[in-house]
Design a protein around this motif. Sequence first.
Motif, PDB file in Angstrom:
ATOM      1  N   LEU A 126      -5.288   2.598   9.814  1.00 36.13           N
ATOM      2  CA  LEU A 126      -3.977   1.948   9.727  1.00 36.13           C
ATOM      3  C   LEU A 126      -4.061   0.479  10.114  1.00 36.13           C
ATOM      4  O   LEU A 126      -3.232  -0.317   9.697  1.00 36.13           O
ATOM      5  CB  LEU A 126      -2.972   2.642  10.649  1.00 36.13           C
ATOM      6  CG  LEU A 126      -2.529   4.027  10.211  1.00 36.13           C
ATOM      7  CD1 LEU A 126      -1.651   4.650  11.284  1.00 36.13           C
ATOM      8  CD2 LEU A 126      -1.746   3.928   8.900  1.00 36.13           C
ATOM      9  N   SER A 163       0.176  -4.961   6.797  1.00 34.00           N
ATOM     10  CA  SER A 163       1.151  -4.399   5.867  1.00 34.00           C
ATOM     11  C   SER A 163       2.527  -4.285   6.507  1.00 34.00           C
ATOM     12  O   SER A 163       2.697  -3.631   7.534  1.00 34.00           O
ATOM     13  CB  SER A 163       0.682  -3.013   5.427  1.00 34.00           C
ATOM     14  OG  SER A 163       1.752  -2.280   4.863  1.00 34.00           O
ATOM     15  N   ALA A 164       3.526  -4.907   5.888  1.00 35.59           N
ATOM     16  CA  ALA A 164       4.896  -4.790   6.397  1.00 35.59           C
ATOM     17  C   ALA A 164       5.400  -3.363   6.239  1.00 35.59           C
ATOM     18  O   ALA A 164       6.127  -2.852   7.091  1.00 35.59           O
ATOM     19  CB  ALA A 164       5.812  -5.765   5.652  1.00 35.59           C
ATOM     20  N   VAL A 165       4.996  -2.708   5.162  1.00 34.67           N
ATOM     21  CA  VAL A 165       5.444  -1.333   4.924  1.00 34.67           C
ATOM     22  C   VAL A 165       4.929  -0.413   6.032  1.00 34.67           C
ATOM     23  O   VAL A 165       5.672   0.395   6.588  1.00 34.67           O
ATOM     24  CB  VAL A 165       4.965  -0.851   3.539  1.00 34.67           C
ATOM     25  CG1 VAL A 165       5.292   0.621   3.343  1.00 34.67           C
ATOM     26  CG2 VAL A 165       5.599  -1.688   2.439  1.00 34.67           C
ATOM     27  N   ASP A 166       3.648  -0.553   6.377  1.00 37.31           N
ATOM     28  CA  ASP A 166       3.088   0.278   7.442  1.00 37.31           C
ATOM     29  C   ASP A 166       3.769  -0.009   8.779  1.00 37.31           C
ATOM     30  O   ASP A 166       4.013   0.902   9.573  1.00 37.31           O
ATOM     31  CB  ASP A 166       1.581   0.018   7.587  1.00 37.31           C
ATOM     32  CG  ASP A 166       0.783   0.660   6.461  1.00 37.31           C
ATOM     33  OD1 ASP A 166       1.394   1.270   5.572  1.00 37.31           O
ATOM     34  OD2 ASP A 166      -0.451   0.541   6.480  1.00 37.31           O
ATOM     35  N   GLY A 190       5.317  -7.565   0.844  1.00 38.17           N
ATOM     36  CA  GLY A 190       5.072  -7.003   2.167  1.00 38.17           C
ATOM     37  C   GLY A 190       3.892  -6.055   2.221  1.00 38.17           C
ATOM     38  O   GLY A 190       3.408  -5.737   3.301  1.00 38.17           O
ATOM     39  N   LEU A 191       3.409  -5.598   1.067  1.00 39.74           N
ATOM     40  CA  LEU A 191       2.219  -4.742   1.080  1.00 39.74           C
ATOM     41  C   LEU A 191       0.977  -5.515   1.483  1.00 39.74           C
ATOM     42  O   LEU A 191       0.019  -4.941   1.972  1.00 39.74           O
ATOM     43  CB  LEU A 191       1.986  -4.125  -0.305  1.00 39.74           C
ATOM     44  CG  LEU A 191       2.979  -3.059  -0.737  1.00 39.74           C
ATOM     45  CD1 LEU A 191       2.696  -2.634  -2.166  1.00 39.74           C
ATOM     46  CD2 LEU A 191       2.871  -1.851   0.194  1.00 39.74           C
ATOM     47  N   ARG A 192       0.962  -6.828   1.253  1.00 41.75           N
ATOM     48  CA  ARG A 192      -0.195  -7.674   1.576  1.00 41.75           C
ATOM     49  C   ARG A 192      -1.456  -7.154   0.904  1.00 41.75           C
ATOM     50  O   ARG A 192      -2.501  -7.029   1.544  1.00 41.75           O
ATOM     51  CB  ARG A 192      -0.425  -7.788   3.095  1.00 41.75           C
ATOM     52  CG  ARG A 192       0.781  -8.019   3.962  1.00 41.75           C
ATOM     53  CD  ARG A 192       1.659  -9.167   3.544  1.00 41.75           C
ATOM     54  NE  ARG A 192       0.932 -10.411   3.376  1.00 41.75           N
ATOM     55  CZ  ARG A 192       1.183 -11.268   2.399  1.00 41.75           C
ATOM     56  NH1 ARG A 192       2.106 -11.031   1.489  1.00 41.75           N
ATOM     57  NH2 ARG A 192       0.514 -12.375   2.310  1.00 41.75           N
TER      58      ARG A 192
END
Lengths: 250, 250
Positions: free
Chosen positions: A104, A131-134, B103-105
């Motif tokens: 992660l 990752s913004a989503v993570d 945002g996934l980068r």
Amino acid sequence: GLRTRPLAVDDAGARTQDLAGPVGAGAGAVLLTPAHQFPTGAALTPARRAAAVDWARSTGALIVEDDYDGEFRYDGQSVGALQGLDPDRVVYLGTASKSLAPGLRMGWMVVPPGLLDEVVAAKGRTDWTSSAVDQLTLAEFIRSGAYDRHVRGMRLRYRRRRDELVAAVSGRVAVSGIAAGLHAVLDLPAGTEAAALRSAAWQDLAVVPLSFFAHPDARLPRREALVVGYGTPPTSAWSATLAALLAALP
Amino acid sequence: GLRTRPLAVDDAGARTQDLAGPVGAGAGAVLLTPAHQFPTGAALTPARRAAAVDWARSTGALIVEDDYDGEFRYDGQSVGALQGLDPDRVVYLGTASKSLAPGLRMGWMVVPPGLLDEVVAAKGRTDWTSSAVDQLTLAEFIRSGAYDRHVRGMRLRYRRRRDELVAAVSGRVAVSGIAAGLHAVLDLPAGTEAAALRSAAWQDLAVVPLSFFAHPDARLPRREALVVGYGTPPTSAWSATLAALLAALP
């Protein structure tokens, strides 16, 4: 880059009382793993915690508290964060690498208020790939209580593994550092480390000699020992992995 | 760090024919956006593609092809990747930032075979935060065909937005760069850019003057124009956002 000096470690953890001597002179920060010294596994004693904070206060230095596996404490009372002793001098680091998965690539910091802007700016300049989503998913996972439930469940499973590991090696080698975390240190009879490492590698076990983690400038007595992580094997492979480890030991 | 020189851009994209002159002399690489020049929006012509590859071959330099929005081409035939002309001299960069979410980068590179080891090593040294979970998820998303279906569906929706934007500003300002991508360039009457930007900011629209993207060393004729992205507003907010933009225009 930064240069580092080795701080000695003994059975009670890092020797923070030494910070008042030459090793701490002029140092801007000390990196500690108070909950579970890496790799030896001791919990830093209250007196040594106080010594670290005293040193930081009197010199203006920072303490970086790397709490890499503090979620997994098995015996006795939980050990508080050093950060609670002085939130203005301690930078606390947590991570999802042990509690969820290293892939992660997520952790968290509790930063002294006066450092926050600087830390955010430095991270923004160097880190474009978190990752913004993570991050949002982890935040929701924590907020919902599911993270705590997961950690509690995993703590039971890891404790069972630890108990099985300790029982399996009992009488053959000394095991230590096992009050917390996902690894143990197995001390070997003199002259057997190299063969044990070869045998472990042959069986595809990723065990590492304790000496691997020594600071290049540290002058340590020779100690033949293996650092054995027990968190990685999937449930279905655990028994076979433990058997392979036993076969590799002298 | 690296130093950069500005390569001139006109209606046919980057002037790669200039690379044979002073701007290309001694340069190790040129960064191009062949599918949709950023920000002006032209597609690089075949002659200019050939000129770029000729320059790279004769000098040993690399071409970095940033294909940041090539998935979204609306009119006529698809434009191939420059990378196909010379896979040994072109580094191709793709990204999920436009096709999925910034945002996934996450992005991807197609690297000349001789550079692969070096690129992997450099990325490993500097990038510790790319999520393995997100990478595996994206790989599965692509492999399953769902990514392509998503892109095809979004292409229709973005084309409709583009058509609505073009129709709405028609007769008021000139619009260009609209054959692909998620942004358009609106040319404004002389002396109106500053007021339009203030008005847009007042209405919380993130439009940017074209001049914002000029290289600091570029000597460009003054061109008053706005770069307007139309990909960001959620569906429910699109009509109101378009109305707000119209209100901000002179």
